[in-house]
Design a protein around this motif. Structure first.
Motif, PDB file in Angstrom:
ATOM      1  N   MET A 162      -5.099  -6.549  -9.274  1.00 21.00           N
ATOM      2  CA  MET A 162      -5.064  -5.399  -8.836  1.00 21.00           C
ATOM      3  C   MET A 162      -6.024  -4.318  -9.152  1.00 21.00           C
ATOM      4  N   VAL A 163      -6.511  -3.471  -8.157  1.00 22.15           N
ATOM      5  CA  VAL A 163      -7.372  -2.459  -8.656  1.00 22.15           C
ATOM      6  C   VAL A 163      -6.556  -1.211  -8.175  1.00 22.15           C
ATOM      7  N   LEU A 164      -6.603   0.018  -9.454  1.00 19.41           N
ATOM      8  CA  LEU A 164      -6.065   1.315  -9.077  1.00 19.41           C
ATOM      9  C   LEU A 164      -7.270   2.130  -9.015  1.00 19.41           C
ATOM     10  N   VAL A 165      -7.386   2.666  -7.720  1.00 19.89           N
ATOM     11  CA  VAL A 165      -8.088   3.744  -7.455  1.00 19.89           C
ATOM     12  C   VAL A 165      -7.626   4.925  -7.192  1.00 19.89           C
ATOM     13  N   ARG A 189      -4.093   4.694  -4.850  1.00 20.67           N
ATOM     14  CA  ARG A 189      -3.588   3.440  -4.263  1.00 20.67           C
ATOM     15  C   ARG A 189      -3.867   2.541  -5.190  1.00 20.67           C
ATOM     16  N   THR A 190      -2.882   1.556  -5.377  1.00 23.86           N
ATOM     17  CA  THR A 190      -3.117   0.442  -6.217  1.00 23.86           C
ATOM     18  C   THR A 190      -3.388  -0.951  -5.109  1.00 23.86           C
ATOM     19  N   LEU A 191      -4.391  -1.448  -5.147  1.00 29.70           N
ATOM     20  CA  LEU A 191      -4.536  -2.467  -4.028  1.00 29.70           C
ATOM     21  C   LEU A 191      -4.806  -3.954  -4.671  1.00 29.70           C
ATOM     22  N   PRO A 192      -4.122  -4.966  -4.138  1.00 26.87           N
ATOM     23  CA  PRO A 192      -4.465  -6.150  -4.392  1.00 26.87           C
ATOM     24  C   PRO A 192      -6.004  -6.585  -3.963  1.00 26.87           C
ATOM     25  N   VAL A 193      -6.458  -7.133  -5.029  1.00 27.44           N
ATOM     26  CA  VAL A 193      -8.168  -7.431  -4.529  1.00 27.44           C
ATOM     27  C   VAL A 193      -8.277  -8.475  -3.373  1.00 27.44           C
ATOM     28  N   ASP A 194      -7.375  -9.399  -3.377  1.00 27.57           N
ATOM     29  CA  ASP A 194      -7.382 -10.282  -2.373  1.00 27.57           C
ATOM     30  C   ASP A 194      -6.625  -9.882  -0.975  1.00 27.57           C
ATOM     31  N   GLY A 195      -6.036  -8.869  -0.899  1.00 29.78           N
ATOM     32  CA  GLY A 195      -5.314  -8.479   0.191  1.00 29.78           C
ATOM     33  C   GLY A 195      -4.043  -8.684   0.089  1.00 29.78           C
ATOM     34  N   GLU A 196      -3.365  -9.402  -0.623  1.00 30.73           N
ATOM     35  CA  GLU A 196      -1.927  -9.658  -0.743  1.00 30.73           C
ATOM     36  C   GLU A 196      -1.514  -9.754  -2.310  1.00 30.73           C
ATOM     37  N   PHE A 197      -0.291  -9.045  -2.314  1.00 28.21           N
ATOM     38  CA  PHE A 197       0.467  -8.857  -3.676  1.00 28.21           C
ATOM     39  C   PHE A 197       1.041 -10.265  -4.015  1.00 28.21           C
ATOM     40  N   THR A 198       1.104 -10.511  -5.412  1.00 31.03           N
ATOM     41  CA  THR A 198       1.788 -11.667  -5.850  1.00 31.03           C
ATOM     42  C   THR A 198       3.100 -11.073  -5.969  1.00 31.03           C
ATOM     43  N   GLU A 199       4.024 -12.076  -6.402  1.00 32.44           N
ATOM     44  CA  GLU A 199       5.432 -11.659  -6.418  1.00 32.44           C
ATOM     45  C   GLU A 199       5.737 -10.762  -7.349  1.00 32.44           C
ATOM     46  N   VAL A 200       4.949 -10.808  -8.661  1.00 33.58           N
ATOM     47  CA  VAL A 200       5.411  -9.988  -9.566  1.00 33.58           C
ATOM     48  C   VAL A 200       4.522  -8.449  -9.228  1.00 33.58           C
ATOM     49  N   GLN A 201       3.350  -8.726  -8.881  1.00 32.78           N
ATOM     50  CA  GLN A 201       2.694  -7.536  -8.436  1.00 32.78           C
ATOM     51  C   GLN A 201       3.620  -6.722  -7.447  1.00 32.78           C
ATOM     52  N   ARG A 202       4.140  -7.339  -6.412  1.00 30.34           N
ATOM     53  CA  ARG A 202       4.774  -6.615  -5.489  1.00 30.34           C
ATOM     54  C   ARG A 202       6.050  -5.965  -6.157  1.00 30.34           C
ATOM     55  N   ARG A 203       6.954  -6.644  -7.125  1.00 30.69           N
ATOM     56  CA  ARG A 203       7.865  -6.116  -7.908  1.00 30.69           C
ATOM     57  C   ARG A 203       7.741  -4.867  -8.520  1.00 30.69           C
ATOM     58  N   VAL A 204       6.597  -4.929  -9.368  1.00 28.48           N
ATOM     59  CA  VAL A 204       6.189  -3.607  -9.939  1.00 28.48           C
ATOM     60  C   VAL A 204       5.829  -2.515  -8.878  1.00 28.48           C
ATOM     61  N   TYR A 205       4.913  -2.848  -7.994  1.00 28.46           N
ATOM     62  CA  TYR A 205       4.489  -1.905  -6.929  1.00 28.46           C
ATOM     63  C   TYR A 205       5.857  -1.183  -6.417  1.00 28.46           C
ATOM     64  N   GLY A 254      -1.330  -2.422 -14.292  1.00 32.55           N
ATOM     65  CA  GLY A 254      -1.097  -0.989 -14.214  1.00 32.55           C
ATOM     66  C   GLY A 254      -0.862  -0.578 -12.464  1.00 32.55           C
ATOM     67  N   VAL A 255       0.177   0.136 -12.080  1.00 28.74           N
ATOM     68  CA  VAL A 255       0.391   0.482 -11.009  1.00 28.74           C
ATOM     69  C   VAL A 255       0.637   2.205 -10.675  1.00 28.74           C
ATOM     70  N   ARG A 256      -0.015   2.663 -10.072  1.00 31.53           N
ATOM     71  CA  ARG A 256       0.101   4.135  -9.577  1.00 31.53           C
ATOM     72  C   ARG A 256       0.108   4.513  -8.112  1.00 31.53           C
ATOM     73  N   ILE A 257       0.813   5.198  -7.588  1.00 32.01           N
ATOM     74  CA  ILE A 257       0.873   5.368  -6.151  1.00 32.01           C
ATOM     75  C   ILE A 257       0.942   7.093  -5.766  1.00 32.01           C
ATOM     76  N   GLU A 258       0.023   7.673  -5.436  1.00 36.35           N
ATOM     77  CA  GLU A 258       0.039   9.228  -5.674  1.00 36.35           C
ATOM     78  C   GLU A 258      -0.362   9.714  -4.173  1.00 36.35           C
ATOM     79  N   ASP A 259       0.401  10.605  -3.751  1.00 39.38           N
ATOM     80  CA  ASP A 259       0.093  11.405  -2.514  1.00 39.38           C
ATOM     81  C   ASP A 259       0.148  12.800  -2.866  1.00 39.38           C
ATOM     82  N   ASP A 260      -0.369  13.368  -1.647  1.00 42.21           N
ATOM     83  CA  ASP A 260      -0.380  14.857  -1.721  1.00 42.21           C
ATOM     84  C   ASP A 260       0.496  15.554  -0.765  1.00 42.21           C
ATOM     85  N   VAL A 261       1.359  16.566  -1.215  1.00 43.80           N
ATOM     86  CA  VAL A 261       2.758  17.003  -0.551  1.00 43.80           C
ATOM     87  C   VAL A 261       2.616  18.579  -0.501  1.00 43.80           C
ATOM     88  N   LEU A 262       2.867  18.905   0.739  1.00 42.09           N
ATOM     89  CA  LEU A 262       3.106  20.342   1.124  1.00 42.09           C
ATOM     90  C   LEU A 262       4.568  20.752   1.273  1.00 42.09           C
TER      91      LEU A 262
END
Length: 527
Positions: free
Chosen positions: A336-339, A355-371, A490-498
């Protein structure tokens, strides 16, 4: 890049009789013409300058209320808010200018406008009411001290590589600045006398926003010394309190600020779409992370002012380094790549999205679990982000989910439950998320950082506040406290909130968050 000093072919290249001080050698390549014939010719036969077409900025409708808010905190004091000066990048070349955020907020000036300018709020006689005629009832009169466009018969016109029209283009006139900002503009040469007027033990107190312009701070201190006035920490009004107040003014955004943040988020989402399109090139390049970085940064420069902070493009193990900005690593299939990136628009308001993106476009089972665990933590934070909630409760909500998931996976130490870990004496779960969940957002990516703790971390959410929600989980490659399948991820998800009147709005909701939506989005973008 063009040599930053004019060429003087008339001066013979002879050694100087007097050795120059090292500090004076910055321009020792200068060969500027000095003949009277040259001066007479270069300052003559120019057509009238075209009108710059300056109009009042949208921000000028909102800045009077912002200044009034600051005025109310410091009645009778003269408030000095510098834009800052150009900063040397190397020898005689400068970085692109960015005004201090307090100055930008109170004047509406953004991009690279007005280095060396100083906003001064001059106190007026109590009860004068509305000296600026803006209907906000402030007892201060705002004046912008700027370096205006020099006439073409001056040496600055052709010889000054920092400010001359020949080198950096036409600067606005005093009238242009007033039209643009709605603030009276005067020449910066008048600043010293204006600041010194009536300053004294029983007179006007002089306060300056520190950290913006050292030369202005030095000037203010000299005026205080001459007037026999010293600052004492326990005084009701100090420079530190002015810095604090200017930061706290931005905790609640007005309509113009929110509109600018929406624009920044929209441009940032476009940048993420371009990043997805660059992933195949990134995999093929020895510095794949830099392919991602430059893709986003080029978009930010084309569609905004620049990036709001250094882009993080962290693939694989690098995603476990929270502020990885070296971005020189490879991007591998199966990882995955964290941008973490944000476009800063011309008004200087910035988005901040991860956003943390799967390089190949699909998460593996473990990646999906953490995400999914990180996404659930973010959703829990969203659920409490509403008026009346304390800012710190956002983080607490996210941590409850993180701790529970780590317990479920058996990653907490023996005998430590999620409840124990969440206690002040525990905190074991923070091994895998050492950062906070939220920070205010605006002119600075970490906005309002000088605000008092009781108004920030312990503050109560109000409509108009804008901040991030960004939980994460980071399992380093050499972390023996977790099973091997988690390591190097490493996984991070970040959004901007009003914050709205009855809840919140995810300003970055148009960028997919759920793993299945990310996969579909990436597939669509890749065709």
């Amino acid at each position: 890049m063009t040599d930053a000093t004019p060429v003087d072919e008339s001066v013979p290249a002879e050694p100087s009789a007097t050795p120059e001080e090292v500090s004076e050698r910055v321009n020792n390549r200068s060969q500027r013409p000095v003949s009277e014939a040259f001066k007479a010719f270069i300052t003559s036969r120019w057509a009238p300058r075209p009108d710059l077409g300056v109009e009042a900025s949208t921000a000028s409708e909102y800045t009077p209320a912002r200044r009034a808010g600051l005025s109310a905190r410091f009645p009778g004091a003269r408030l000095v808010v510098p834009a800052g000066s150009l900063k040397v990048r190397s020898n005689d070349t400068d970085y692109r200018f960015r005004p201090h955020s307090a100055f930008a907020h109170l004047t509406g000036l953004g991009t690279d406008e007005e280095p060396d300018a100083v906003l001064v709020l001059h106190p007026t006689a109590s009860g004068e009411g509305d000296p600026d005629g803006d209907g906000h009832g402030t007892d201060h009169h705002a004046v912008l001290y700027v370096r205006p466009l020099a006439a073409r018969d001056t040496e600055e016109f052709y010889a000054d590589s920092r400010y001359g029209e020949f080198w950096v283009g036409a600067r606005p006139s005093l009238d242009d600045v007033t039209t643009l900002t709605g603030i009276e503009a005067r020449h910066v040469d008048e600043l010293r006398d204006a600041l010194a007027k009536d300053v004294g033990e029983d007179g006007v107190r002089l306060l300056v926003v520190t950290g913006a312009d050292e030369s202005v701070e030095t000037l203010v201190e000299a005026i205080r010394t001459e007037a026999g006035v010293e600052q004492v920490e326990d005084e009701e009004a100090t420079d530190e309190q002015l810095v604090e107040a200017a930061s706290e003014l931005r905790l609640v955004k007005d309509e113009q600020e929110i509109a600018q943040l929406r624009e920044a988020v929209a441009r940032t989402i476009e940048g993420f779409e371009q990043v997805v399109g660059s992933l195949s090139r990134a995999v093929a390049h020895r510095r794949g992370e830099r392919v991602i970085e430059t893709t986003f940064d080029a978009h930010a420069r084309l569609e905004g002012n620049a990036v709001g902070y250094e882009t993080i493009a962290a693939a694989g193990e690098h995603a476990t380094t929270l502020h990885w900005t070296t971005n020189d690593g490879v991007v591998r299939h199966g990882e995955m790549v964290l941008v973490d990136a944000g476009v800063e628009v011309d008004s200087l308001y910035t988005a901040d999205i991860t956003r943390t993106l799967p390089v190949d476009g699909e998460f593996t089972e473990v990646q999906r679990r953490v995400y999914t665990a990180v996404l659930d933590a973010a959703d829990a934070a969203f659920a409490v982000a509403r008026p009346g909630t304390k800012f710190r409760d956002i983080h607490a909500a996210a941590m409850e989910v993180i701790a529970a998931r780590l317990e479920e996976w058996g990653l907490l130490p023996d005998g430590v439950t999620a409840e124990v870990s969440l206690s002040a004496e525990g905190q074991q779960h923070r091994r895998w998320m050492v950062h906070g969940t939220s920070h205010h957002l605006g002119l600075d990516v970490h906005d309002c950082a000088q605000a008092r703790r009781e108004l920030y971390l312990d503050g109560v959410l109000e409509p108009g506040m804008v901040f991030t929600i960004e939980p994460g989980l980071y399992f380093k490659a050499d972390d023996l406290a977790v099973p091997e399948e988690y390591r190097g991820m490493g996984v991070r998800i970040e959004d901007d909130v009003l914050v709205t009147a009855d809840g919140n709005e995810n300003l970055s909701a148009a960028l997919p968050r759920r793993p299945e939506d990310i996969e579909a989005w990436m597939a669509r973008l890749r065709g």
